[in-house]
Design an enzyme around this catalytic site. Structure first.
Site, PDB file in Angstrom:
ATOM      1  N   HIS A 170     -67.867-159.180 -97.561  1.00  0.00           N
ATOM      2  CA  HIS A 170     -67.210-158.596 -98.729  1.00  0.00           C
ATOM      3  C   HIS A 170     -66.449-159.664 -99.510  1.00  0.00           C
ATOM      4  CE1 HIS A 170     -67.859-154.958 -96.298  1.00  0.00           C
ATOM      5  NE2 HIS A 170     -67.871-154.325 -97.441  1.00  0.00           N
ATOM      6  N   HIS A 175     -77.090-154.585 -90.107  1.00  0.00           N
ATOM      7  CA  HIS A 175     -77.427-155.193 -91.382  1.00  0.00           C
ATOM      8  C   HIS A 175     -78.470-156.267 -91.091  1.00  0.00           C
ATOM      9  CE1 HIS A 175     -73.203-153.829 -91.507  1.00  0.00           C
ATOM     10  NE2 HIS A 175     -73.383-153.589 -92.797  1.00  0.00           N
ATOM     11  N   ASP A 224     -77.443-154.237 -99.016  1.00  0.00           N
ATOM     12  CA  ASP A 224     -76.019-153.943 -98.957  1.00  0.00           C
ATOM     13  C   ASP A 224     -75.509-154.030-100.397  1.00  0.00           C
ATOM     14  OD1 ASP A 224     -73.531-153.382 -97.929  1.00  0.00           O
ATOM     15  OD2 ASP A 224     -73.585-154.950 -96.402  1.00  0.00           O
TER      16      ASP A 224
END
Length: 512
Positions: free
Chosen positions: A177, A165, A257
């Site tokens: 998250h 990422h 993302d």
């Protein structure tokens, strides 16, 4: 404008809601999630993909997270490979490349054309709660080499992959998250560690990258107040347009993302975040099946961006550039072409490869492995390991504990261990589960060290969290092939020949 959107949907059938997103919003692609009910059987998945593609005027990206190890959406009927860290521990770049080729071939035969992999974060923080064994290790060169190997394999299979990422999620101690991680390393450290794999992939010709929801002040711009920008990389022009595009020279597709992850959702409105990501330089806005949101938020984001374009507040020229990149890559990967049937040729070879990688990965972190006792006790927070062990070693006793054990679990394990001649202590990511570490430490205080064998079932750092265990094996994840390989080593059927891919002390190989 819809080509910017890569969206999730609910259900296992081609519904009217999905038809609307394709027909009226002209979305650029779909993401499949088991949690959203998209995946029941392989024939159902293939049929659903075919129905969606038949409705689209422009062929769709059909995307999935099929990394291997702990992050896979397809688990039945396909080859599930060990984690990235296990792949690196196995020590073969050729097998790593073959693995990606196998995964890509299987995905393509179902209709998928985009895999959100490989993870090329350098896991330099041993307490990283979201990367860990998803990474190839803590050494930037090793991560780079294996990242390139998997990228080559996916290309050979005709699957677009997204190294992730950017600019690096490995030195974080928070799951993006759930919240917004921050990495305060100086620029020089970022360039030699975090950015190195991405730079190598760009030089090799990588055609897509996924950004991270991570704050990196060293890559930010200095504002009028003299303070650094604290936007996550996904939303930061100085990171996406500045570093990724201009300084590193990336010409390919930039994907975010998921914009509904906690790192974004807890700070920004989702429609506003979609706008900021586009302004930062993202080409594809990804919306995942994250808790607390429904597919309706994707329509809100679409409507918000449409208003901004119509009002002249967003650049139509930038939109044309992004859509041009998207369409060019769709043509290059021949989206819309007929898919080969599933199962593809060589499926059994793929499964044999997964078993071989798992067997090669098992690592004796320290000590000398003794023979297995006739009636050992296995204490495990992974029920499948207990079931497999009892199948192959009839004399085995198994105590299954929770990753977050209770005082009752402690009492049960103390009683069981006191009667056993040999105790196999399974641990699962102790830094995430401090109660598990406390239980095992209390247990070990009552046992002679020579009768204990430690089994790191997830993060290999568990071996350094319990230094009182003299013999420790690591298998880098609970994928069935990895657990089976671990048992083969315990039974003396194969040697433990893996190489530890992370620093060999509790703080890993972190450098600042």
């Amino acid at each position: 404008m819809g080509q910017l959107f890569l969206v999730y949907f609910e259900g296992a059938e081609f519904s009217s809601a999905l038809e609307e997103m394709i027909r009226d919003y002209h979305v650029g692609g779909l993401i499949f999630y088991s949690i959203a009910g998209n995946i029941q059987t392989l024939p159902q998945v293939a049929q659903l993909i075919a129905a969606a593609q038949a409705q689209a005027l422009v062929p769709l990206w059909i995307a999935i997270d099929q990394e291997g190890g702990p992050v896979v959406r397809l688990t039945e009927g396909v080859t599930v490979f060990p984690s990235a860290m296990a792949v690196a521990a196995a020590g073969s770049l050729a097998k790593a490349e073959a693995m990606a080729r196998a995964v890509g071939t299987e995905l393509k035969s179902l209709g998928f054309n985009l895999n959100f992999a490989p993870v090329v974060d350098v896991n330099s923080n041993p307490h990283n709660p979201i990367i860990g064994i998803r990474a190839f290790g803590s050494d930037p060169k090793q991560v780079t080499d294996y990242g390139l190997a998997l990228w080559r394999g996916y290309r050979q299979a005709g699957i677009l992959c997204t190294p992730k990422h950017f600019p690096g999620h490995g030195d974080t101690d928070m799951d993006s998250h759930l919240g917004l991680p921050r990495v305060d390393r100086p620029l020089e450290a970022l360039q030699t560690t975090e950015l190195r794999p991405f730079q190598a992939l760009i030089r090799a010709g990588a055609e897509a990258m996924m950004t991270a929801h991570v704050v990196m002040p060293a890559l930010g711009s200095v504002g009028d107040s003299g303070t650094k920008s604290l936007q996550p990389a996904t939303l930061a022009p100085e990171v996406v347009s500045g570093w990724l595009r201009q300084k590193l020279g990336f010409k390919g597709l930039v994907l975010t993302d998921s914009l509904t992850m906690g790192a974004i959702a807890r700070t920004y409105g989702i429609p506003e975040a979609a706008e900021l990501a586009f302004r930062a330089g993202a080409d594809v806005l990804v919306f995942g099946a994250d808790p607390g949101f429904t597919p309706a938020i994707q329509k809100e984001a679409y409507a918000h961006l449409l208003r901004e374009f119509r009002a002249g507040r967003l650049s139509v020229e930038q939109l044309d550039q992004s859509v041009g990149r998207i369409l060019a890559l769709k043509r290059r990967y021949r989206l819309g072409s007929p898919c080969p049937p599933f199962p593809p040729a060589g499926l059994e070879n793929h499964r044999a490869l997964a078993r071989q990688i798992a067997q090669d990965s098992i690592t004796l972190v320290r000590g000398s492995l003794p023979p297995l006792a006739p009636d050992p006790l296995l204490i495990t927070p992974v029920p499948l390991l207990g079931d497999l062990f009892q199948n192959v070693w009839p004399g085995a006793q198994v105590l299954k504990i929770s990753p977050e054990p209770t005082p009752e679990d402690l009492q049960t394990t103390l009683q069981g261990a006191s009667r056993a001649d040999q105790v196999l202590v399974g641990s699962l990511d102790l830094f995430r589960y401090p109660l598990q570490k406390e239980l095992l430490a209390d247990l070990l205080g009552s046992l002679p060290p020579e009768k204990v064998i430690g089994l790191a079932l997830g993060s290999p750092y568990d071996a350094f969290a319990l230094p009182q265990i003299p013999v420790y094996l690591a298998c880098y994840g609970t994928t069935p092939v990895s657990l089976q390989a671990l048992l083969q080593v315990l039974l003396g059927q194969i040697p433990a020949q893996g190489r530890l891919p992370v620093g060999s002390h509790p703080e890993g190989s972190r450098s600042r």
